[in-house]
Design an enzyme around this catalytic site. Structure first.
Site, PDB file in Angstrom:
ATOM      1  N   GLU A  85       0.828  -1.215   0.000  1.00  0.00           N
ATOM      2  CA  GLU A  85       0.000   0.000   0.000  1.00  0.00           C
ATOM      3  C   GLU A  85       0.863   1.265   0.000  1.00  0.00           C
ATOM      4  OE1 GLU A  85      -3.114  -0.023   2.977  1.00  0.00           O
ATOM      5  OE2 GLU A  85      -3.290   2.160   2.910  1.00  0.00           O
ATOM      6  N   ASP A 296       4.361 -14.587  11.312  1.00  0.00           N
ATOM      7  CA  ASP A 296       3.059 -14.995  10.795  1.00  0.00           C
ATOM      8  C   ASP A 296       2.039 -13.866  11.033  1.00  0.00           C
ATOM      9  OD1 ASP A 296       0.550 -16.116  10.432  1.00  0.00           O
ATOM     10  OD2 ASP A 296       1.064 -18.012  11.379  1.00  0.00           O
ATOM     11  N   HIS A 393      -2.468  11.002  -0.023  1.00  0.00           N
ATOM     12  CA  HIS A 393      -2.785   9.897  -0.940  1.00  0.00           C
ATOM     13  C   HIS A 393      -2.755  10.366  -2.390  1.00  0.00           C
ATOM     14  CE1 HIS A 393      -4.868   6.792   1.841  1.00  0.00           C
ATOM     15  NE2 HIS A 393      -3.650   7.076   2.203  1.00  0.00           N
TER      16      HIS A 393
HETATM   17  C1  MEV Z   1      -5.568   3.413   5.379  1.00  0.00           C
HETATM   18  O1  MEV Z   1      -4.815   2.296   4.985  1.00  0.00           O
HETATM   19  C2  MEV Z   1      -5.574   3.530   6.891  1.00  0.00           C
HETATM   20  C3  MEV Z   1      -6.439   4.665   7.450  1.00  0.00           C
HETATM   21  O2  MEV Z   1      -7.774   4.548   6.989  1.00  0.00           O
HETATM   22  C4  MEV Z   1      -6.382   4.525   8.960  1.00  0.00           C
HETATM   23  C5  MEV Z   1      -7.327   5.458   9.703  1.00  0.00           C
HETATM   24  O3  MEV Z   1      -8.378   5.830   9.157  1.00  0.00           O
HETATM   25  O4  MEV Z   1      -6.997   5.745  10.858  1.00  0.00           O
HETATM   26  C6  MEV Z   1      -5.929   5.993   7.006  1.00  0.00           C
END
Ligand code: MEV
Length: 438
Positions: A85, A296, A393
């Site tokens: 990710e 794991d 993002h």
């Molecule tokens: C995304 O991978 C994780 C988040 O959604 C965590 C959160 O909302 O605290 C950004």
């Protein structure tokens, strides 16, 4: 077409690939080429990976990234993270840098107890079973000596075994609940071997126990297996600083930020819908380090989420408070990890990751993993309560589109400059690139 096959596992890797390519792909030659493209050119490395699992046809890449500048208990570390990710590693690195000038992370292992059970059915007088167990308890230890000798030399072994009456949950259901210390190994093999010996001892001794009736002698062992729920194998990670020190680019008013941050955590403490996403953010950090170090992650996930529900309602794993002008943010999670055994001495990149962490003990690795989880959670909550999560993002998204279109360095500079001031969307970027190239 009938796509069932018998004897698939007996085929060679080449034959398996050929069968799959012919069954499922309109262009089998291309499918074969793609699968082979991901084979390692070093045959020894490839053979190693082929043998990790069964029916291997190729390798499936996940990037290994690193997050530097993690000041933990006064020492700097670079943390390896295996994750697909985008933004996760960047967020970890940013949080690490942020806290490195504010005292760093404090991490402590609270306890390290592992657990396993022999689940069995006993139809008879419970007081007789209790007496049988008390009189035979030492045999469970003595008859596992050949398994426990080495572990005892390393300072581990079986801690205790208790008999639990679970008949309020299921008729005639009892269990031997055993606790273990497995030092630097995760301990799954050791625990399961001990449990399977307990089960033999249990059946044999019950058979010979003079006070049992014929029915009582017939103890039926349903299964013997470790538990991935380890509520007494807990690590704590924490950051704290005076509120005014929280100030930086995105935190212009530290008091307001700290209060909003605490509220965000409180929402995750009381609202399961939010708690799941909040904890998912923590697991972004946890899983990435667990995977990079050959542990794991399914076991860790299952155990941590069970722990998050231990009070009957799914809740946040992390907590935050403001007290006397000090902001404190922490989490406590159960982690059964190993730095010896399993994949740790087999997978070359796992070995490399552990070396990067300066060959940690299992306890030290628990601390790294918990800190990565807390850092991730801090980064997510900081974005969510200030700029919103999309800003970061979208920057990553922009990079992905730039790469997808194989933009030149000059194009890339122009695109980034334009989208600093304009909203990023896939179509807006594509249109901009198309116009640039006209
Ligand atoms: C995304 O991978 C994780 C988040 O959604 C965590 C959160 O909302 O605290 C950004």
């Amino acid at each position: 077409m009938n796509k069932a096959i018998s004897g698939f596992s007996k085929l060679s890797k080449e034959e398996k690939i050929k069968w799959i390519a012919n069954q499922y792909f309109s262009t089998p030659t291309e499918a074969v080429a793609l699968l082979k493209n991901y084979w390692n050119s070093d045959e020894k490395i490839q053979k190693l990976h082929d043998e990790f699992i069964e029916n291997t046809i190729t390798n499936f890449y996940i990037p290994l990234g690193v997050a530097p500048n993690f000041l933990i208990n006064g020492k700097y570390n670079t943390i390896p993270m295996a994750i697909e990710e985008s933004s996760v590693v960047a967020a970890a690195a940013k949080a690490a840098k942020f806290w490195s000038t504010r005292g760093g992370f404090k991490a402590t292992v609270i306890n390290t107890e592992k657990i396993g059970h022999v689940h069995f059915i006993y139809k008879g007088d419970v007081s007789k079973l209790n007496l049988f167990f008390a009189q035979n308890k030492s045999k469970f230890f003595s008859e596992t000596e050949s398994i426990t000798t080495n572990m005892q030399k390393r300072g581990g072994g079986i801690l205790d075994i208790v008999l639990n009456d679970k008949t309020d949950l299921l008729p005639n259901y009892f269990q031997l609940h055993a606790t273990f210390e497995t030092k630097d190994s995760m301990g799954a093999n050791f625990i399961n071997s001990c449990l399977e010996q307990f089960s033999k001892t249990l059946k044999e001794e019950a058979h010979n126990y003079a006070l049992f009736t014929e029915t009582e002698k017939e103890i039926e062992v349903v299964m013997s297996i470790l538990s991935n729920y380890v509520p007494n194998c807990i690590v704590r990670a924490e950051v704290s600083c005076p509120i005014e020190e929280l100030e930086e680019k995105h935190i212009l008013n530290p008091q307001e930020f700290a209060e909003k941050f605490v509220q965000a955590v409180q929402i995750a403490e009381v609202e399961p819908y939010r708690a799941v996403t909040h904890n998912k953010g923590i697991m972004n950090g946890v899983d990435a380090v667990v995977l990079a170090t050959g542990n794991d992650f399914r076991a860790v996930e299952a155990g941590i989420h069970a722990y998050a529900s231990r009070n009957g309602k799914y809740s946040s794993l992390s907590h935050a408070k403001i007290e006397n002008g000090i902001f404190t943010f922490w989490l406590e999670i159960p982690l059964a990890l190993g730095t010896v055994g399993g994949l740790t001495s087999l997978h070359p990149l796992v070995k490399l990751s552990l070396e990067m962490l300066e060959k940690p003990s299992a306890k030290e690795l628990m601390q790294f993993v918990a800190v990565a989880g807390l850092a991730q959670n801090f980064a997510a909550l900081r974005s969510l309560t200030t700029t919103g999560i999309q800003e970061g993002h979208m920057k990553m998204h922009l990079n992905n589109i730039i790469n997808q279109f194989e933009a030149t360095d000059e194009e890339s500079i122009l695109i980034k400059k334009y989208f600093k001031k304009n909203t990023v969307s896939h179509s807006a970027v594509v249109t901009f690139i198309e116009n640039l190239r006209k």
